[in-house]
Design a protein around this motif. Structure first.
Motif, mmCIF file in Angstrom:
data_model
loop_
_atom_site.group_PDB
_atom_site.id
_atom_site.type_symbol
_atom_site.label_atom_id
_atom_site.label_comp_id
_atom_site.label_asym_id
_atom_site.label_seq_id
_atom_site.Cartn_x
_atom_site.Cartn_y
_atom_site.Cartn_z
ATOM 1 N N VAL A 182 -3.639 6.452 1.707
ATOM 2 C CA VAL A 182 -4.722 7.431 1.818
ATOM 3 C C VAL A 182 -5.862 6.928 2.696
ATOM 4 N N GLY A 183 -5.707 5.736 3.259
ATOM 5 C CA GLY A 183 -6.715 5.159 4.137
ATOM 6 C C GLY A 183 -6.092 4.059 4.968
ATOM 7 N N ALA A 184 -6.875 3.475 5.886
ATOM 8 C CA ALA A 184 -6.339 2.442 6.767
ATOM 9 C C ALA A 184 -5.775 1.272 5.984
ATOM 10 N N SER A 185 -6.379 0.941 4.852
ATOM 11 C CA SER A 185 -5.905 -0.169 4.024
ATOM 12 C C SER A 185 -6.047 0.185 2.552
ATOM 13 N N GLN A 186 -5.666 1.411 2.229
ATOM 14 C CA GLN A 186 -5.834 1.909 0.861
ATOM 15 C C GLN A 186 -4.624 2.720 0.440
ATOM 16 N N LEU A 187 -4.140 2.445 -0.767
ATOM 17 C CA LEU A 187 -2.995 3.129 -1.339
ATOM 18 C C LEU A 187 -3.337 3.695 -2.707
ATOM 19 N N ILE A 188 -2.679 4.791 -3.053
ATOM 20 C CA ILE A 188 -2.648 5.262 -4.437
ATOM 21 C C ILE A 188 -1.242 5.004 -4.949
ATOM 22 N N ILE A 189 -1.133 4.202 -6.012
ATOM 23 C CA ILE A 189 0.171 3.835 -6.571
ATOM 24 C C ILE A 189 0.288 4.415 -7.977
ATOM 25 N N PRO A 190 1.308 5.218 -8.245
ATOM 26 C CA PRO A 190 1.522 5.691 -9.618
ATOM 27 C C PRO A 190 1.847 4.518 -10.548
ATOM 28 N N CYS A 191 1.419 4.642 -11.779
ATOM 29 C CA CYS A 191 1.673 3.613 -12.792
ATOM 30 C C CYS A 191 2.108 4.287 -14.085
ATOM 31 N N MET A 192 2.681 3.486 -14.949
ATOM 32 C CA MET A 192 2.945 3.943 -16.307
ATOM 33 C C MET A 192 2.197 3.022 -17.267
ATOM 34 N N TYR A 193 1.421 3.633 -18.136
ATOM 35 C CA TYR A 193 0.719 2.895 -19.170
ATOM 36 C C TYR A 193 1.211 3.410 -20.513
ATOM 37 N N ARG A 194 1.927 2.536 -21.243
ATOM 38 C CA ARG A 194 2.644 2.958 -22.433
ATOM 39 C C ARG A 194 3.611 4.059 -22.025
ATOM 40 N N SER A 195 3.445 5.262 -22.474
ATOM 41 C CA SER A 195 4.367 6.324 -22.050
ATOM 42 C C SER A 195 3.656 7.383 -21.200
ATOM 43 N N TYR A 196 2.523 7.025 -20.610
ATOM 44 C CA TYR A 196 1.723 7.982 -19.856
ATOM 45 C C TYR A 196 1.680 7.610 -18.375
ATOM 46 N N ILE A 197 1.589 8.644 -17.543
ATOM 47 C CA ILE A 197 1.468 8.449 -16.103
ATOM 48 C C ILE A 197 -0.005 8.348 -15.743
ATOM 49 N N CYS A 198 -0.344 7.312 -14.987
ATOM 50 C CA CYS A 198 -1.695 7.175 -14.434
ATOM 51 C C CYS A 198 -1.553 6.660 -13.005
ATOM 52 N N PHE A 199 -2.670 6.376 -12.342
ATOM 53 C CA PHE A 199 -2.636 6.019 -10.927
ATOM 54 C C PHE A 199 -3.593 4.853 -10.669
ATOM 55 N N ALA A 200 -3.240 4.049 -9.679
ATOM 56 C CA ALA A 200 -4.073 2.909 -9.306
ATOM 57 C C ALA A 200 -4.485 3.036 -7.853
ATOM 58 N N ARG A 201 -5.772 2.857 -7.590
ATOM 59 C CA ARG A 201 -6.254 2.760 -6.204
ATOM 60 C C ARG A 201 -6.226 1.291 -5.821
ATOM 61 N N VAL A 202 -5.534 0.987 -4.732
ATOM 62 C CA VAL A 202 -5.426 -0.394 -4.269
ATOM 63 C C VAL A 202 -6.075 -0.507 -2.895
ATOM 64 N N ASP A 203 -7.061 -1.377 -2.785
ATOM 65 C CA ASP A 203 -7.733 -1.636 -1.508
ATOM 66 C C ASP A 203 -7.357 -3.028 -1.034
#
Length: 505
Positions: A483-504
């Motif tokens: 989503v940016g020059a050096s930025q990703l959105i990575i899906p994650c699973m926390y317990r049994s739920y879907i969430c997302f991580a912003r990685v710079d």
């Protein structure tokens, strides 16, 4: 619920600089259980991150602020419950949502324009309708767009007897209809495969047709089909494969050099072992073949790529994943060693069975990312049979503008999981000067993302890993979106739920 992690590595050769990775985890909603949800990362707009979610028959868009806290959840109440084939075409300050639903025996293809806060700009409007019989396939519409997003096409393929009825609707960037046409294509379901439906920046519609002698054979015939934006006719250009066989054809539009690039692994004999890479380029301006080349992949790359067994079989489980076009007309190709093992039956892994049963069909797919993978809810697996998925080494080939192999490299990895491939495989991040390959490296059952990068000269750097310091988070790198020059959105699973991580980075 938010967590921020810093992973810092100091390079000894550059003592004044530090390599920093920052990870920020999102909130999750109680209904976002992994067995009930499908999702697509729409992207970054107005400094926020938008994610579409389909939970059972409910449709919504989560808007995350920069700290990945849910700023707002927009319920898409205008979307009928039984909606499928949802696609997004994204611009800097708005996006189109194109979706399909069925009411009685009529399929409706609809579109709606939404702003950066997922609010409607006008009401949903109809793009097309189709009458179908009760037992007919209802997932017939597909949306594609040009690289510059100035052209959008919705096309439908409807099978009837031994023919495909192909209808194309070409729109501009405001979804104003420019051209509609209908063609009938001959089709033998045991021999023919239509694939790689793409749109170039000028509105030309291209795809491939490959054919084989039998249902379980390699293809020995290949054509490139081109439909001009204002024409009804489709011109098929037959490609000379000489005496060789191919499978899993991949096409890339090179808009800068106005060429269509085709790649496939090739074989000397039907159902044999992979011999090398077949490359073909069609020059659009001169309307003729620019390049046709068969490149043997020798023992050096085979020895580096193999996981076990003899060199002649080393590449037989590799599948082409991505093609990056260079400015000068050359390209970088990535392939991955992939196989499965059915547990509870005696059927061994077979490349031909896999391809014949799961050829990519864009007119029947649902959620997918821009590369090749898509999220499969854990509840969708066949409970009568267990399957182990293997995702191994990544092979990278650099080919010059004349079709000659410049260099080859292999990134080693060894991944497997049972009945779930959401955490396997890899994603890429293009930072301009190099391409990063990101994948879970969890031999010790820790969620660690390995980060290898490669330069245009083929120099591989093993960067510091990205490790979750929080218990319970599992990354899905193959489903991430840049989503940016050096930025990703990575899906994650926390317990049994879907969430997302912003990685710079």
């Amino acid at each position: 619920m938010n967590r921020i992690i810093f992973v810092i590595a100091i390079f000894l050769v550059l003592p004044a600089l530090a390599f920093c990775q920052k990870v920020t985890y999102s909130d999750y909603e109680q209904e976002d259980n992994n067995r009930d949800i499908n999702f697509e990362i729409i992207g970054k707009m107005n400094g926020h991150f938008l994610v579409y979610k389909n939970v059972k028959w409910r449709h919504k868009i989560n808007i995350f602020n920069y700290d990945m806290t849910i700023k707002e959840t927009v319920k898409l109440d205008f979307v009928p419950e039984k909606t499928f084939n949802v696609d997004f075409v994204i611009y800097p300050d708005h996006f189109f949502m194109i979706y399909q639903y069925q009411k009685r025996n009529t399929l409706h293809c609809m579109a709606v324009k939404l702003d950066g806060d997922a609010k409607k700009i006008g009401e949903p409007f109809e793009l097309d309708t189709t009458q179908i019989s009760i037992l007919a396939d209802n997932k017939i519409y597909t949306t594609i767009n040009s690289e510059d997003k100035q052209k959008i096409m919705v096309f439908k393929i409807h099978k009837k007897y031994d023919h495909y009825s192909l209808v194309t609707l070409l729109f501009d960037s405001s979804l104003h209809l420019l051209n509609k046409s209908r063609r009938t294509l001959e089709y033998n379901e045991r021999r023919d495969n239509y694939d790689n439906f793409l749109l170039d920046n000028d509105g030309n519609f291209v795809f491939t047709k490959d054919s084989k002698n039998g249902n379980r054979d390699n293809s020995n015939s290949l054509s490139l089909a081109i439909k001009a934006p204002s024409e009804d006719s489709i011109i098929f250009h037959e490609i000379d494969l000489e005496k060789y066989y191919i499978d899993e054809v991949k096409v890339k539009v090179d808009n800068l050099n106005k060429k269509y690039l085709i790649n496939s692994f090739y074989y000397k004999k039907n159902r044999g072992s992979i011999e090398g890479l077949f490359t073909y380029e069609w020059d659009r301006d001169s309307a003729k073949t620019f390049l046709r080349d068969f490149t043997v992949l020798g023992d050096t790359i085979r020895d580096e790529a193999k996981t076990n067994g003899q060199l002649r079989f080393a590449l037989d489980d590799f599948f082409i994943r991505q093609v990056f076009v260079k400015k000068d007309g050359g390209f970088l190709l990535t392939a991955e060693d992939y196989s499965t093992q059915g547990r509870g039956n005696n059927n061994p892994w077979n490349r031909w069975d896999y391809l014949n049963n799961s050829y990519y069909s864009p007119y029947s797919s649902y959620y997918y990312n821009p590369y090749y993978n898509y999220y499969r809810p854990l509840g969708s697996y066949n409970s009568n049979q267990s399957t182990r998925y293997y995702y191994a080494n990544i092979m990278i080939l650099s080919v010059d503008k004349n079709g000659k192999l410049e260099w080859s490299r292999v990134i080693h990895k060894d991944q497997f999981d049972d009945d779930n491939e959401n955490f396997l495989s890899f994603s890429t991040m293009n930072s301009g000067g190099e391409i990063h390959f990101l994948f879970n490296d969890d031999k010790n059952k820790n969620q660690i993302i390995a980060n290898h990068s490669i330069t245009p000269a083929g120099v591989i750097t093993r960067n510091p890993t990205l490790k979750s310091q929080e218990r319970g988070y599992q990354f899905m790198p193959s489903l991430s979106k840049q989503v940016g020059a050096s930025q990703l959105i990575i899906p994650c699973m926390y317990r049994s739920y879907i969430c997302f991580a912003r990685v710079d980075f």
